[in-house]
Design an enzyme around this catalytic site. Structure first.
Site, PDB file in Angstrom:
ATOM      1  N   LEU A   1       9.887   1.423  22.189  1.00 35.75           N
ATOM      2  CA  LEU A   1      10.005   0.448  23.273  1.00 35.75           C
ATOM      3  C   LEU A   1      10.118   1.107  24.643  1.00 35.75           C
ATOM      4  O   LEU A   1       9.757   0.525  25.660  1.00 35.75           O
ATOM      5  CB  LEU A   1      11.229  -0.452  23.047  1.00 35.75           C
ATOM      6  CG  LEU A   1      11.233  -1.294  21.767  1.00 35.75           C
ATOM      7  CD1 LEU A   1      12.555  -2.032  21.628  1.00 35.75           C
ATOM      8  CD2 LEU A   1      10.078  -2.286  21.788  1.00 35.75           C
ATOM      9  N   GLY A   2      10.669   2.304  24.680  1.00 36.32           N
ATOM     10  CA  GLY A   2      10.853   2.976  25.958  1.00 36.32           C
ATOM     11  C   GLY A   2      11.439   4.361  25.774  1.00 36.32           C
ATOM     12  O   GLY A   2      11.830   4.755  24.666  1.00 36.32           O
TER      13      GLY A   2
ATOM     14  N   GLY B   1      17.098   9.646  25.845  1.00 39.73           N
ATOM     15  CA  GLY B   1      16.414   9.676  24.557  1.00 39.73           C
ATOM     16  C   GLY B   1      15.348   8.598  24.498  1.00 39.73           C
ATOM     17  O   GLY B   1      14.728   8.279  25.508  1.00 39.73           O
TER      18      GLY B   1
ATOM     19  N   GLY C   1      13.723   7.612  28.122  1.00 43.46           N
ATOM     20  CA  GLY C   1      14.403   8.029  29.340  1.00 43.46           C
ATOM     21  C   GLY C   1      15.087   9.360  29.137  1.00 43.46           C
ATOM     22  O   GLY C   1      14.883  10.039  28.118  1.00 43.46           O
ATOM     23  N   GLY C   2      15.929   9.730  30.125  1.00 44.50           N
ATOM     24  CA  GLY C   2      16.636  10.997  30.032  1.00 44.50           C
ATOM     25  C   GLY C   2      17.619  11.046  28.882  1.00 44.50           C
ATOM     26  O   GLY C   2      17.983  12.112  28.399  1.00 44.50           O
TER      27      GLY C   2
ATOM     28  N   ASP D   1      27.327   2.962  36.415  1.00 47.82           N
ATOM     29  CA  ASP D   1      25.884   3.219  36.425  1.00 47.82           C
ATOM     30  C   ASP D   1      25.116   1.902  36.450  1.00 47.82           C
ATOM     31  O   ASP D   1      24.173   1.706  35.694  1.00 47.82           O
ATOM     32  CB  ASP D   1      25.480   4.057  35.207  1.00 47.82           C
ATOM     33  CG  ASP D   1      24.159   4.795  35.439  1.00 47.82           C
ATOM     34  OD1 ASP D   1      23.543   5.217  34.447  1.00 47.82           O
ATOM     35  OD2 ASP D   1      23.742   4.942  36.605  1.00 47.82           O
TER      36      ASP D   1
END
Length: 638
Positions: free
Chosen positions: A339-340, A345, A342-343, A460
């Protein structure tokens, strides 16, 4: 073999090392209270006030020169008294030792009805007017024959409120006007006010009075002290200038004394660390040689597991379900559909045995031995709210770690708000949807800050960490940087900055702005909402117009001067009103001083209340960030 047999002879040395190290570290980290007390402060207009001035009630008297006391008026402007009159401070030029002021009686008002300005006399030696300063005579109820004279500054008839039957003629003339001498005796009232006149300029008297005039001050120069790392002050008892250093002793400059102290502390700490390293090396050699277990290696491998086991033991049946790695592979069909990424994982689509769709976030191998993983499981595992993503389970099997969340069909918010991410098949969200998303995120943060048994600070908040379900209901996710505050503590301690550049509150990366608290999340929320409104990053690299690079300043300027906000797609009055409430609420949220930001409960009220009850906030005074080169990543984690 018993390890205590080998470690016992070293116990006194180890204890001595620990005590010495902590005493030296404590002394090295102590900051002098005089230095801290003289941090710059500001009224709500954002002007930084420091030596030789000090704000009464915010900074101690020793932070400023005698007679340089400033107060804040009811409009948040810094003011001070001069010759028995109150003057508003517009700007302070510390390098030039000067400031621009105007009489509070006429600031923003017409001077033509009532002569409220008092003559100013500078007889105390603190201040003197600049070379551009002149006296402006305001002449009231003058003889009508004078009105034919063509004064370049001001000559008009005024009807004053409450005095409809009385005609007041006002004439303004500079003290060097050749017609002044023959005019003074032919007017009923006259007042002399200081103004600054610049060569070649042609402006009216009202503009001159509102702009004010420049005063130069005489006080000790602070540059030597500040350049050496200190803060300037004044010793009222001995009546002389003082330089407050980060660590004592105080002197004219801080480098000389501070360098000696730092050298001593550095040598002491170096010696303590050296002894500690020697002891640890000896212990490791003995343990490796004589013990059948590799204690240090084992400890490194198990401390992450121990944290998870402690969490499971503490929360019992309330803890999320634990899955094995083999179950994870079946759940995701051997990680078939990504699905996606990033940094942190990668995220894969999966199915539970009961048929529910899930998102499985498989984490990369972390250098922190699982602290962030444990942090996310423990914090989000305590939540239950419609605007917080639900953690259904986790996997912790050696180096393999994963989190299992409810599936969110519309992905993350960043895919829907940035114009560069949108396709023709996926148009930008409407204003009603954006408004409901902003309200939902605010409610989720309000719950984290006030609704849980313990306060949770996210640290965040950004579009990437807001997930949307099939109805575009927002849910806050990714609690890897979250901090749990037992007892709903207001201020938290952190070793370093955490968050994503562009959303981090000023106090998180620089403690001079205030303590880190739930107000840091409020700042990130404000920056997020502004990006929802603008449809782009708050800091846009690609624009040519420099005024549009930093979106919060750009939109505040348009709001301040009443220009069109250019809200594309706002089709009716309700949508425009909701958009304006989002703008005002977000600008309140990004105030530089944390105490000026509203709590999230108040933000919810702002968004759902009437627009008329929502005032325009002061302009956040932090300058826009430096412009990076094209192609650079401005959204990296700190």
């Amino acid at each position: 073999m018993n390890l205590n047999f080998f470690l016992t002879p070293f116990s006194p040395i180890i204890n001595l090392f620990i005590v010495t190290f902590f005493l030296l570290a404590k002394k090295a980290s102590c900051t002098d209270p005089y230095f801290v007390a003289c941090n710059p402060k500001n009224c709500s207009d954002g002007q930084s006030i420091s030596f030789p001035f000090h704000i009464q009630g915010m900074q101690p008297d020793f932070c400023g020169y005698p007679g340089f006391t400033i107060s804040c008026n009811d409009k948040g402007k810094p003011v001070f008294n001069l010759s028995n009159s109150e003057y508003i401070i517009h700007e302070i030029y510390y390098q030039n030792q000067s400031l621009r002021v105007s009489n509070a009686a006429v600031f923003g008002k017409s001077p033509s009805c009532t002569p409220q300005i008092q003559n100013i006399s500078l007889d105390d030696g603190r201040f003197h007017r600049s070379s551009n300063s002149k006296g402006l005579f305001l002449l009231y109820n003058c003889n009508s024959t004078l009105l034919s004279n063509n004064s370049e500054l001001l000559n008009y008839k005024v009807d004053c409120p409450g005095r409809e039957n009385e005609t007041v003629w006002t004439l303004a003339m500079l003290e060097d006007d050749p017609l002044l001498g023959s005019t003074l005796d032919k007017c009923g009232t006259r007042v002399l006010a200081p103004v600054d006149v610049y060569r070649g300029e042609n402006v009216g008297a009202e503009r001159m009075l509102e702009r004010g005039f420049v005063l130069n001050w005489t006080a000790s120069n602070c540059s030597i002290c500040e350049d050496s790392g200190g803060k300037c002050g004044f010793d009222n008892a001995a009546y002389h200038f003082k330089c407050f250093c980060p660590v004592r002793p105080h002197s004219r400059r801080c480098y000389s004394e501070g360098k000696k102290l730092r050298l001593k502390l550095g040598l002491g700490l170096g010696l303590a660390v050296g002894i500690g390293v020697l002891i640890i090396t000896i212990c490791c050699v003995i343990i490796r040689k004589y013990s059948s277990i590799h204690f240090l290696s084992c400890w490194r491998k198990t401390r992450g597991s121990q944290s998870i086991e402690v969490f499971l033991r503490n929360y019992g049946t309330l803890a999320p379900k634990r899955y094995s790695y083999s179950e994870l592979k079946k759940m995701t069909k051997n990680f078939k559909e990504k699905l996606g990424q990033g940094g942190y994982g990668s995220v894969f689509k999966g199915n539970l045995l009961d048929g529910r769709l899930v998102a499985v976030k498989v984490l990369k191998k972390s250098k922190s031995n699982g602290e962030e993983f444990v942090n996310e499981v423990s914090s989000i595992g305590m939540t239950s709210h419609v605007n917080i993503v639900t953690l259904l389970g986790f996997c912790f099997e050696g180096p393999k770690r994963a989190l299992i969340y409810e599936f969110m069909s519309n992905g993350s918010l960043d895919k829907h708000i940035y114009e560069e991410n949108l396709s023709k098949a996926q148009p930008k969200l409407g204003w009603e949807t954006l408004y409901q998303i902003a309200v939902g995120i605010a409610r989720g943060l309000e719950y984290l800050h006030r609704g849980c048994n313990t306060r949770i600070l996210h640290f965040d908040i950004k579009p990437h960490n807001i997930l949307l379900d099939e109805n575009f209901c927002p849910k806050i996710s990714d609690f890897g940087l979250a901090k749990i505050c037992p007892g709903k503590e207001s201020i938290v301690s952190m070793l370093g900055a955490r968050g994503t550049a562009g959303y981090i509150a000023p106090e998180v990366f620089c403690r001079n702005f205030g303590g880190v608290s739930h107000k840091s999340d409020v700042y990130s929320y404000g920056m997020l909402v502004l990006e929802m409104i603008g449809g782009r990053k708050n800091f846009r690299v690609g624009v040519d117009n420099t005024s549009e690079i930093y979106f919060p300043h750009w939109i505040y300027k348009r709001l301040e001067i009443g220009e069109e906000l250019q809200l594309r797609g706002a089709g009716n009055e309700v949508e425009e009103e909701n958009a304006r409430k989002m703008i005002l609420a977000s600008l309140w949220c990004i105030q530089t001083d944390p105490s000026n930001r509203p709590p999230m409960s108040r933000v919810v009220d702002m968004l759902q209340g009437s627009l008329e009850s929502l005032p325009i906030p002061p302009k956040p005074y932090l300058s826009s960030p430096p412009r990076p080169p094209h192609g650079s990543n401005s959204n990296s984690n700190s």
